[in-house]
Motif scaffolding. Structure first.
Motif, PDB file in Angstrom:
ATOM      1  N   THR A  38       0.858  -1.180   0.000  1.00 30.34           N
ATOM      2  CA  THR A  38       0.000   0.000   0.000  1.00 30.34           C
ATOM      3  C   THR A  38       0.892   1.227   0.000  1.00 30.34           C
ATOM      4  N   THR A  39       0.703   2.083  -1.008  1.00 34.32           N
ATOM      5  CA  THR A  39       1.427   3.356  -1.101  1.00 34.32           C
ATOM      6  C   THR A  39       0.368   4.439  -1.290  1.00 34.32           C
ATOM      7  N   GLY A  40       0.222   5.276  -0.292  1.00 31.36           N
ATOM      8  CA  GLY A  40      -0.836   6.284  -0.369  1.00 31.36           C
ATOM      9  C   GLY A  40      -2.186   5.591  -0.469  1.00 31.36           C
ATOM     10  N   SER A  41      -2.942   5.890  -1.513  1.00 32.84           N
ATOM     11  CA  SER A  41      -4.255   5.254  -1.706  1.00 32.84           C
ATOM     12  C   SER A  41      -4.186   4.104  -2.713  1.00 32.84           C
ATOM     13  N   GLN A  42      -3.004   3.770  -3.193  1.00 28.58           N
ATOM     14  CA  GLN A  42      -2.823   2.696  -4.178  1.00 28.58           C
ATOM     15  C   GLN A  42      -2.421   1.393  -3.499  1.00 28.58           C
ATOM     16  N   GLN A  43      -2.846   0.268  -4.100  1.00 33.33           N
ATOM     17  CA  GLN A  43      -2.435  -1.053  -3.617  1.00 33.33           C
ATOM     18  C   GLN A  43      -1.987  -1.902  -4.793  1.00 33.33           C
ATOM     19  N   ASP A  44      -0.980  -2.730  -4.541  1.00 30.17           N
ATOM     20  CA  ASP A  44      -0.543  -3.721  -5.511  1.00 30.17           C
ATOM     21  C   ASP A  44      -0.400  -5.034  -4.766  1.00 30.17           C
ATOM     22  N   ARG A  45      -0.720  -6.141  -5.432  1.00 31.19           N
ATOM     23  CA  ARG A  45      -0.715  -7.463  -4.792  1.00 31.19           C
ATOM     24  C   ARG A  45       0.193  -8.409  -5.564  1.00 31.19           C
ATOM     25  N   TRP A  46       0.913  -9.254  -4.815  1.00 30.92           N
ATOM     26  CA  TRP A  46       1.789 -10.288  -5.383  1.00 30.92           C
ATOM     27  C   TRP A  46       1.310 -11.633  -4.848  1.00 30.92           C
ATOM     28  N   ARG A  47       0.927 -12.525  -5.752  1.00 30.19           N
ATOM     29  CA  ARG A  47       0.390 -13.835  -5.373  1.00 30.19           C
ATOM     30  C   ARG A  47       1.514 -14.753  -4.881  1.00 30.19           C
ATOM     31  N   LEU A  48       1.285 -15.380  -3.741  1.00 32.97           N
ATOM     32  CA  LEU A  48       2.219 -16.350  -3.156  1.00 32.97           C
ATOM     33  C   LEU A  48       1.471 -17.665  -2.950  1.00 32.97           C
ATOM     34  N   PRO A  49       1.534 -18.577  -3.928  1.00 31.07           N
ATOM     35  CA  PRO A  49       0.776 -19.831  -3.824  1.00 31.07           C
ATOM     36  C   PRO A  49       1.529 -20.918  -3.040  1.00 31.07           C
ATOM     37  N   TYR A  50       2.016 -20.564  -1.859  1.00 31.37           N
ATOM     38  CA  TYR A  50       2.810 -21.471  -1.035  1.00 31.37           C
ATOM     39  C   TYR A  50       2.434 -21.273   0.435  1.00 31.37           C
ATOM     40  N   PRO A  51       2.702 -22.271   1.261  1.00 30.71           N
ATOM     41  CA  PRO A  51       2.609 -22.023   2.704  1.00 30.71           C
ATOM     42  C   PRO A  51       3.649 -20.966   3.103  1.00 30.71           C
ATOM     43  N   VAL A  52       3.263 -20.062   3.988  1.00 31.70           N
ATOM     44  CA  VAL A  52       4.164 -19.015   4.475  1.00 31.70           C
ATOM     45  C   VAL A  52       4.436 -19.296   5.949  1.00 31.70           C
ATOM     46  N   TYR A  53       5.721 -19.335   6.310  1.00 38.11           N
ATOM     47  CA  TYR A  53       6.079 -19.591   7.713  1.00 38.11           C
ATOM     48  C   TYR A  53       6.640 -18.358   8.403  1.00 38.11           C
ATOM     49  N   GLN A  54       6.942 -17.306   7.656  1.00 41.62           N
ATOM     50  CA  GLN A  54       7.537 -16.119   8.267  1.00 41.62           C
ATOM     51  C   GLN A  54       7.309 -14.913   7.366  1.00 41.62           C
ATOM     52  N   PHE A  55       7.090 -13.756   7.970  1.00 48.03           N
ATOM     53  CA  PHE A  55       6.910 -12.505   7.224  1.00 48.03           C
ATOM     54  C   PHE A  55       7.430 -11.347   8.066  1.00 48.03           C
ATOM     55  N   GLN A  56       8.390 -10.622   7.509  1.00 50.57           N
ATOM     56  CA  GLN A  56       8.940  -9.448   8.178  1.00 50.57           C
ATOM     57  C   GLN A  56       9.225  -8.375   7.138  1.00 50.57           C
ATOM     58  N   THR A  57       9.513  -7.182   7.603  1.00 51.62           N
ATOM     59  CA  THR A  57       9.875  -6.090   6.708  1.00 51.62           C
ATOM     60  C   THR A  57      11.132  -5.394   7.222  1.00 51.62           C
ATOM     61  N   GLY A  58      11.868  -4.776   6.295  1.00 47.26           N
ATOM     62  CA  GLY A  58      13.058  -4.018   6.643  1.00 47.26           C
ATOM     63  C   GLY A  58      13.776  -3.593   5.376  1.00 47.26           C
ATOM     64  N   ASP A  59      14.666  -2.644   5.492  1.00 44.89           N
ATOM     65  CA  ASP A  59      15.425  -2.144   4.337  1.00 44.89           C
ATOM     66  C   ASP A  59      16.620  -3.060   4.090  1.00 44.89           C
ATOM     67  N   VAL A  60      16.414  -4.088   3.284  1.00 48.34           N
ATOM     68  CA  VAL A  60      17.430  -5.105   3.034  1.00 48.34           C
ATOM     69  C   VAL A  60      18.595  -4.561   2.215  1.00 48.34           C
ATOM     70  N   ASP A  61      18.304  -3.769   1.191  1.00 49.39           N
ATOM     71  CA  ASP A  61      19.352  -3.315   0.263  1.00 49.39           C
ATOM     72  C   ASP A  61      19.900  -1.928   0.571  1.00 49.39           C
ATOM     73  N   GLY A  62      19.415  -1.281   1.621  1.00 52.59           N
ATOM     74  CA  GLY A  62      19.961   0.001   2.038  1.00 52.59           C
ATOM     75  C   GLY A  62      19.588   1.184   1.155  1.00 52.59           C
ATOM     76  N   ASN A  63      18.502   1.067   0.374  1.00 49.66           N
ATOM     77  CA  ASN A  63      18.124   2.167  -0.515  1.00 49.66           C
ATOM     78  C   ASN A  63      17.136   3.144   0.110  1.00 49.66           C
ATOM     79  N   GLY A  64      16.805   2.937   1.379  1.00 50.55           N
ATOM     80  CA  GLY A  64      15.915   3.863   2.066  1.00 50.55           C
ATOM     81  C   GLY A  64      14.448   3.481   2.024  1.00 50.55           C
TER      82      GLY A  64
END
Length: 186
Positions: A38-64
């Motif tokens: 979700t960015t502002g009022s926009q949403q984009d979705r990415w399908r993940l057709p697999y069991p999910v065991y973990q979900f986190q967020t963070g700046d992995v590549d250091g681009n801000g």
């Protein structure tokens, strides 16, 4: 006219850069999830057709900007057995796009967590709890390196599960409850 166009483009870039973004995970069932950006009022979705065991967020590549780290259970072209895999997805102009769809780290992945950067570092660390071929445990740190994750160091090597888990969770709230990005049931 050229100056006005450049000023308009600069204003648009500043507006887009200032928009907040949030990754969430919607669960449809055990084997179908959607990563939602979700960015502002926009949403984009990415399908993940697999069991999910973990979900986190963070700046992995250091681009801000914040990236999504999703642990899925699946087979890969190079590893035909079901296993825990790590997908890293990013915000590319308001759309969810893969940054890294890893098939394997150094060992057999059991769990991972994002560790915030310290000091002058802009990119965070991905800490992995892994098993070895002989059934022992290691805790390893990985850092983004242009096209994927590079090994940084072992925190412990070839130790029993309880010891590895304690090192893996050190400094987190899951010694009282690990910080995770929000999960939503759809």
């Amino acid at each position: 006219l050229l100056m006005k166009s450049m000023l308009t483009l600069l204003l648009l870039m500043c507006t887009l850069a200032g928009r907040s973004q949030t990754f969430t995970l919607e669960t449809v069932n055990d084997t179908l999830h959607y990563l939602v950006l979700t960015t502002g009022s926009q949403q984009d979705r990415w399908r993940l057709p697999y069991p999910v065991y973990q979900f986190q967020t963070g700046d992995v590549d250091g681009n801000g900007t914040v990236d999504a780290l999703v642990g899925v259970i699946k087979k890969t072209r190079f590893h035909r057995e079901l296993g825990r895999r790590l997908f890293i997805l990013k915000n590319y102009r308001g759309h969810v796009r893969p940054l890294w769809m890893g098939s394997k780290l150094g060992g057999i992945l059991q769990d991972f967590r994002y560790v915030e950067p310290t000091g002058a570092d802009k990119a965070g660390i991905i800490r992995a709890l892994e098993t070895t071929a002989d059934g022992q445990y290691v805790v390893s740190d990985y850092r983004w390196d242009d096209f994927g994750l590079s090994f940084v160091r072992f925190l412990v090597k070839k130790v029993p599960y309880r010891e590895a888990r304690k090192v893996f969770l050190a400094g987190t709230h899951e010694e009282a409850g690990r910080r995770q990005a929000p999960l939503r049931k759809h």
